[in-house]
Scaffold this active site. Structure first.
Site, PDB file in Angstrom:
ATOM      1  N   GLY A  16      -6.991  19.540   2.765  1.00  0.00           N
ATOM      2  CA  GLY A  16      -7.606  19.644   1.438  1.00  0.00           C
ATOM      3  C   GLY A  16      -8.204  21.022   1.212  1.00  0.00           C
ATOM      4  O   GLY A  16      -8.062  21.614   0.134  1.00  0.00           O
ATOM      5  N   ALA A 155      -2.190  22.933   8.375  1.00  0.00           N
ATOM      6  CA  ALA A 155      -3.169  23.501   7.431  1.00  0.00           C
ATOM      7  C   ALA A 155      -3.672  24.889   7.856  1.00  0.00           C
ATOM      8  O   ALA A 155      -3.790  25.790   7.018  1.00  0.00           O
ATOM      9  CB  ALA A 155      -4.339  22.539   7.280  1.00  0.00           C
ATOM     10  N   LYS A 206       7.037  10.959  10.179  1.00  0.00           N
ATOM     11  CA  LYS A 206       7.092  12.007  11.217  1.00  0.00           C
ATOM     12  C   LYS A 206       5.856  11.978  12.108  1.00  0.00           C
ATOM     13  O   LYS A 206       5.892  12.431  13.251  1.00  0.00           O
ATOM     14  CB  LYS A 206       7.343  13.378  10.598  1.00  0.00           C
ATOM     15  CG  LYS A 206       6.270  13.897   9.647  1.00  0.00           C
ATOM     16  CD  LYS A 206       5.160  14.640  10.341  1.00  0.00           C
ATOM     17  CE  LYS A 206       3.975  14.820   9.419  1.00  0.00           C
ATOM     18  NZ  LYS A 206       2.823  15.428  10.079  1.00  0.00           N
TER      19      LYS A 206
HETATM   20  N1  LIG Z   1      -4.289  18.908   8.364  1.00  0.00           N
HETATM   21  C1  LIG Z   1      -3.022  19.198   8.195  1.00  0.00           C
HETATM   22  O1  LIG Z   1      -2.490  20.155   8.804  1.00  0.00           O
HETATM   23  C2  LIG Z   1      -2.196  18.417   7.233  1.00  0.00           C
HETATM   24  C3  LIG Z   1      -2.589  17.178   6.770  1.00  0.00           C
HETATM   25  N2  LIG Z   1      -1.799  16.478   5.913  1.00  0.00           N
HETATM   26  C4  LIG Z   1      -2.195  15.166   5.393  1.00  0.00           C
HETATM   27  O2  LIG Z   1      -3.249  15.332   4.453  1.00  0.00           O
HETATM   28  C5  LIG Z   1      -4.094  14.182   4.448  1.00  0.00           C
HETATM   29  C6  LIG Z   1      -5.526  14.623   4.570  1.00  0.00           C
HETATM   30  O3  LIG Z   1      -5.689  15.323   5.782  1.00  0.00           O
HETATM   31  P1  LIG Z   1      -6.791  16.419   6.047  1.00  0.00           P
HETATM   32  O4  LIG Z   1      -7.179  17.138   4.813  1.00  0.00           O
HETATM   33  O5  LIG Z   1      -6.293  17.215   7.201  1.00  0.00           O
HETATM   34  O6  LIG Z   1      -8.067  15.523   6.454  1.00  0.00           O
HETATM   35  P2  LIG Z   1      -8.861  15.563   7.833  1.00  0.00           P
HETATM   36  O7  LIG Z   1      -8.036  15.027   8.933  1.00  0.00           O
HETATM   37  O8  LIG Z   1      -9.449  16.906   8.015  1.00  0.00           O
HETATM   38  O9  LIG Z   1      -9.985  14.455   7.582  1.00  0.00           O
HETATM   39  C7  LIG Z   1     -11.304  14.702   7.351  1.00  0.00           C
HETATM   40  C8  LIG Z   1     -11.664  14.354   5.929  1.00  0.00           C
HETATM   41  O10 LIG Z   1     -11.933  12.948   5.801  1.00  0.00           O
HETATM   42  C9  LIG Z   1     -13.162  12.798   5.107  1.00  0.00           C
HETATM   43  N3  LIG Z   1     -13.796  11.544   5.428  1.00  0.00           N
HETATM   44  C10 LIG Z   1     -14.317  11.148   6.593  1.00  0.00           C
HETATM   45  N4  LIG Z   1     -14.849   9.903   6.473  1.00  0.00           N
HETATM   46  C11 LIG Z   1     -14.612   9.526   5.195  1.00  0.00           C
HETATM   47  C12 LIG Z   1     -14.878   8.334   4.464  1.00  0.00           C
HETATM   48  N5  LIG Z   1     -15.489   7.292   5.013  1.00  0.00           N
HETATM   49  N6  LIG Z   1     -14.486   8.274   3.163  1.00  0.00           N
HETATM   50  C13 LIG Z   1     -13.848   9.315   2.595  1.00  0.00           C
HETATM   51  N7  LIG Z   1     -13.553  10.470   3.239  1.00  0.00           N
HETATM   52  C14 LIG Z   1     -13.947  10.560   4.527  1.00  0.00           C
HETATM   53  C15 LIG Z   1     -13.965  13.976   5.562  1.00  0.00           C
HETATM   54  O11 LIG Z   1     -15.031  14.219   4.683  1.00  0.00           O
HETATM   55  C16 LIG Z   1     -12.929  15.082   5.525  1.00  0.00           C
HETATM   56  O12 LIG Z   1     -12.808  15.592   4.215  1.00  0.00           O
HETATM   57  C17 LIG Z   1      -3.583  13.282   5.586  1.00  0.00           C
HETATM   58  O13 LIG Z   1      -2.754  12.281   5.058  1.00  0.00           O
HETATM   59  C18 LIG Z   1      -2.735  14.219   6.441  1.00  0.00           C
HETATM   60  O14 LIG Z   1      -1.696  13.556   7.113  1.00  0.00           O
HETATM   61  C19 LIG Z   1      -0.616  16.983   5.442  1.00  0.00           C
HETATM   62  C20 LIG Z   1      -0.190  18.227   5.849  1.00  0.00           C
HETATM   63  C21 LIG Z   1      -0.940  19.030   6.771  1.00  0.00           C
HETATM   64  O1  LIG Z   2       1.398  17.026   8.579  1.00  0.00           O
HETATM   65  C1  LIG Z   2       1.126  17.978   9.270  1.00  0.00           C
HETATM   66  C2  LIG Z   2       1.895  19.235   9.252  1.00  0.00           C
HETATM   67  O2  LIG Z   2       2.849  19.259   8.227  1.00  0.00           O
HETATM   68  C3  LIG Z   2      -0.026  17.904  10.205  1.00  0.00           C
HETATM   69  O3  LIG Z   2       0.268  17.021  11.217  1.00  0.00           O
HETATM   70  P1  LIG Z   2      -0.900  16.475  12.144  1.00  0.00           P
HETATM   71  O4  LIG Z   2      -1.693  15.512  11.307  1.00  0.00           O
HETATM   72  O5  LIG Z   2      -0.257  15.861  13.320  1.00  0.00           O
HETATM   73  O6  LIG Z   2      -1.722  17.697  12.518  1.00  0.00           O
END
Ligand SMILES: NC(=O)C1=CN([C@@H]2O[C@H](COP(=O)(O)OP(=O)(O)OC[C@H]3O[C@@H](n4cnc5c(N)ncnc54)[C@H](O)[C@@H]3O)[C@@H](O)[C@H]2O)C=CC1
Ligand SMILES: O=C(CO)COP(=O)(O)O
Length: 356
Positions: A16, A155, A206
């Site tokens: 995010g 990210a 994946k």
């Molecule tokens: N991190 C990455 O590299 C990538 C992540 N994604 C996808 O994006 C989506 C979000 O992932 P991230 O931004 O990495 O999140 P993250 O794995 O960093 O999760 C932490 C987030 O969850 C929130 N959180 C924790 N407890 C909570 C609650 N009870 N209610 C609401 N929010 C709460 C936190 O405030 C924080 O914003 C996932 O589906 C992930 O698979 C997709 C591509 C890349």
């Molecule tokens: O979706 C992702 C990269 O495209 C991130 O994967 P992970 O949640 O395993 O870090």
């Protein structure tokens, strides 16, 4: 002149915050968007300060994406409805386990003309049994069009502005080009396609394969084994999509959301990393998630459970040995040391002569 489109990012974790960097940059320079971008932040206190205050004053999410400036036109708001109510474009990017609660809170509180873009990788339980894609869940709760963005997008690397690609699955040409404008930069290239469900299925599945790659790393296997896991995982992803999403197109798997995301996650992702540690330390996944990820969330083990729920209902577990083995290992029903044995006689290992 048409009104400028207001954008809200629902979520402020690792991905995010990285996407906020891009969206803030594009909204500030492109006329069609309102330069003020709102970001819903799940409030927490860090070193005695509110995370929203830190983001708004220091322009950095020091917990989930430390070391990267978020543009100052991105405004962090701790109230979900307040952040979203005026938005024309809602970017959903929370760990998938939280989306239903957030949709419930937003129900009837957003613009009826708003359009969604989900970056969330995962499935959730469907009300009538089985599982559902996250974009479908959002669509049903909020009654808006929901498109998706998935790709090989760790990210941290995106935030570092290292060149990569992504895929937007979009339901209309008009919104396809608006969303491409909002998301694309010189280092983050966007391909828009209309096979929306398959794009999302790829992003969700994946993460299961990445757990398998992590188990193999933890067990000391090498790159050939990992490639076999990636290939068998890909074949199961394709089969799953073709079984449950009949209009699925094979070409979608060649986009960034398909093979590319599979490779990047199996080498560099969090699911891989925690799964490797799971094998090496013998600790449980929940503890390792807390210990290693500092509040970030894993999607792979829960997705494996949701997919298994579906496969069990359809009596198809044996046709997806890799997905099934990952689920059993995460669930404590199978020792990780037996992982490779479970995929040794995979249904893919057959004679494949063409009829010519
Ligand atoms: N991190 C990455 O590299 C990538 C992540 N994604 C996808 O994006 C989506 C979000 O992932 P991230 O931004 O990495 O999140 P993250 O794995 O960093 O999760 C932490 C987030 O969850 C929130 N959180 C924790 N407890 C909570 C609650 N009870 N209610 C609401 N929010 C709460 C936190 O405030 C924080 O914003 C996932 O589906 C992930 O698979 C997709 C591509 C890349
Ligand atoms: O979706 C992702 C990269 O495209 C991130 O994967 P992970 O949640 O395993 O870090």
């Amino acid at each position: 002149m048409a009104e400028k489109k207001k954008v809200c990012i629902v979520g402020s974790g690792n991905w995010g915050s990285a996407i906020a960097k891009i969206v803030g940059y594009n909204a500030a320079r492109l006329d069609i968007f309102d330069s003020r971008v709102t970001m819903y932040v799940y409030e927490e206190i860090i070193n005695g300060r509110k995370l929203t205050e830190i983001i708004n004053e220091d322009h950095e999410n020091i917990k989930y994406l430390p070391g990267h400036k978020i543009p100052s036109n991105v405004v962090a708001i701790p109230d979900l409805v307040e952040s979203s109510k005026d938005a024309d474009i809602l970017i959903f990017v929370v760990p998938h386990q939280f989306i239903k609660n957030q949709c419930e809170a937003l129900c009837g509180k957003i613009k009826p003309t708003a359009v969604g873009l989900s970056l969330i990788k995962g499935f959730d339980r469907a009300e009538g049994g089985g599982i559902d894609l996250i974009s479908h869940i959002i669509q049903r709760y909020l009654n808006i069009e929901v498109n998706v963005l998935m790709g090989a997008n760790l990210a941290g690397e995106v935030a570092d502005e290292k060149f990569c690609e992504t895929t937007i699955g979009c339901r209309s040409k008009e919104w396809g080009s608006i969303l491409k404008n909002l998301i694309e930069t010189d280092n983050f290239k966007v391909v828009v396609i209309d096979d929306v469900d398959t794009v999302e299925v790829c992003g969700a599945l994946k993460n299961i394969v990445a757990c398998g790659a992590g188990f193999a790393d933890g067990l000391g296997y090498g790159d050939n084994t990992k490639s076999a896991i990636i290939r068998l995982g890909l074949m199961e992803m394709i089969k799953f999509a073709q079984t449950f999403y009949k209009s699925s197109q094979l070409g979608t798997f060649y986009e960034s959301c398909g093979v590319a995301d599979l490779i990047t996650t199996c080498y560099g992702g969090r699911n891989r990393k925690v799964s490797e540690a799971f094998v090496k330390t013998g600790k449980c996944i929940e503890d390792l998630e807390k210990e290693i990820l500092n509040g970030q969330k894993l999607q792979g083990p829960i997705t494996a459970e949701e997919v298994n729920h579906m496969l069990k209902i359809k009596n198809m577990e044996n046709e997806f040995p890799l997905f099934t083995a990952v689920y059993k290992i995460c669930h404590g029903d199978l020792k990780p040391q037996l992982f490779i044995d479970e995929i040794r006689n995979h249904p893919e290992h057959i004679v494949k002569f063409s009829n010519l």
